[in-house]
Write an enzyme that holds these catalytic residues in place. Structure first.
Site, PDB file in Angstrom:
ATOM      1  N   SER A   8       0.827  -1.203   0.000  1.00  0.00           N
ATOM      2  CA  SER A   8       0.000   0.000   0.000  1.00  0.00           C
ATOM      3  C   SER A   8       0.861   1.252   0.000  1.00  0.00           C
ATOM      4  CB  SER A   8      -0.924  -0.001   1.219  1.00  0.00           C
ATOM      5  OG  SER A   8      -1.727   1.154   1.224  1.00  0.00           O
ATOM      6  N   ASP A  35      -4.111   3.825  -3.707  1.00  0.00           N
ATOM      7  CA  ASP A  35      -5.425   4.291  -3.268  1.00  0.00           C
ATOM      8  C   ASP A  35      -5.706   5.652  -3.885  1.00  0.00           C
ATOM      9  OD1 ASP A  35      -6.414   2.225  -1.443  1.00  0.00           O
ATOM     10  OD2 ASP A  35      -4.676   2.731  -0.214  1.00  0.00           O
ATOM     11  N   PHE A 143      -8.775   5.923   5.187  1.00  0.00           N
ATOM     12  CA  PHE A 143      -7.629   6.257   6.020  1.00  0.00           C
ATOM     13  C   PHE A 143      -6.820   5.006   6.353  1.00  0.00           C
ATOM     14  CE2 PHE A 143     -10.766   9.543   6.756  1.00  0.00           C
ATOM     15  CZ  PHE A 143     -10.011  10.704   6.654  1.00  0.00           C
ATOM     16  N   ASP A 176      -8.120  -6.128   2.063  1.00  0.00           N
ATOM     17  CA  ASP A 176      -7.530  -4.801   2.143  1.00  0.00           C
ATOM     18  C   ASP A 176      -7.927  -4.140   3.464  1.00  0.00           C
ATOM     19  OD1 ASP A 176      -6.681  -2.206   1.793  1.00  0.00           O
ATOM     20  OD2 ASP A 176      -7.687  -1.885  -0.125  1.00  0.00           O
ATOM     21  N   GLY A 177      -6.922  -3.956   4.352  1.00  0.00           N
ATOM     22  CA  GLY A 177      -7.164  -3.250   5.598  1.00  0.00           C
ATOM     23  C   GLY A 177      -6.707  -4.026   6.819  1.00  0.00           C
ATOM     24  N   GLY A 198       0.072  -2.711   4.475  1.00  0.00           N
ATOM     25  CA  GLY A 198       0.377  -1.329   4.817  1.00  0.00           C
ATOM     26  C   GLY A 198       1.132  -1.224   6.122  1.00  0.00           C
TER      27      GLY A 198
END
Length: 222
Positions: A8, A35, A143, A176-177, A198
């Site tokens: 990311s 993103d 975010f 994702d996340g 990330g």
């Protein structure tokens, strides 16, 4: 099969971008996750067209373009999409989901449909023939650094079963996340194939730690 990593880039330090990319190339990172945010579909502004062009000049790693923008079908031509890329549009971002996916077709890229944590799986039913993958959001988009929405872990398992029952096991599940090595390991067992990495994994610490972080995540995704 070991899961693929999509790093990311929203989490990267721009002052060390070339060093970061060099490490990613050496470690065989499969995708760079971009993103793209418009401040309207999500409450933040993200990486834009000029950033994407600049990134193309310093690496050949394929891009994983996550379009968090309203009505993406009218903006695709701005981005410079390549055949090697993944492009995710959000189910929630347009009233014409099938048309938006159709408008991606001429670019020859992999077409993914992203869904937010509270969006039910059944919305995918009528577009399975138009997609190569599903980007399952594990946090509400906008975010970096958020904690995983707990219900999305079991949702990943339900999604895999949903695809299996419809003879669509070839459709890739991307998650994702908050993809820590621990969460990644669980989601790999639930059928996920691409993992957006990330601040919870790859981008912990400074660039001197990235290679070690990548190897730790890869071990969890075997």
């Amino acid at each position: 099969m070991t899961g693929q990593i999509s790093a990311s880039m929203m989490c990267s330090d721009l002052t060390h971008l070339k060093q970061t990319i060099q490490i990613f190339e050496e470690e065989g990172i499969e995708y760079l996750h971009i993103d793209v945010m418009d401040g309207e579909f999500v409450p933040n502004f993200g990486l834009g067209v000029d950033y994407i062009k600049g990134l193309r000049e310093i690496t050949d790693i394929p891009l994983d373009l996550h379009l968090m923008i309203r009505n993406p079908e009218y903006k695709l031509q701005w981005i410079g999409i390549r055949e090697s890329d993944i492009v995710s549009i959000h189910y929630e971002s347009t009233y014409q989901v099938q048309r938006a996916l159709d408008w991606l077709s001429p670019f020859g890229c992999k077409r993914f449909l992203a869904i937010n944590p509270a969006t039910p799986i059944y919305v995918l039913e009528e577009v399975l023939d138009y997609i190569d993958g599903i980007n399952l959001l594990m946090v509400n988009p906008g975010f970096a650094g958020q904690k995983i929405v707990a219900s999305t872990i079991k949702k990943a398992g339900r999604l895999y079963k949903f695809l299996e029952e419809r003879g669509k096991k070839d459709i890739v599940i991307e998650v994702d996340g908050n993809i820590t090595p621990e969460n990644g390991n669980i989601l790999k067992q639930y059928g996920a194939g691409i993992f957006v990495a990330g601040t919870s994994s790859v981008f912990q610490g400074d660039a001197s730690q990235f290679a070690e972080n990548i190897n730790r995540l890869r071990d969890a995704l075997k």
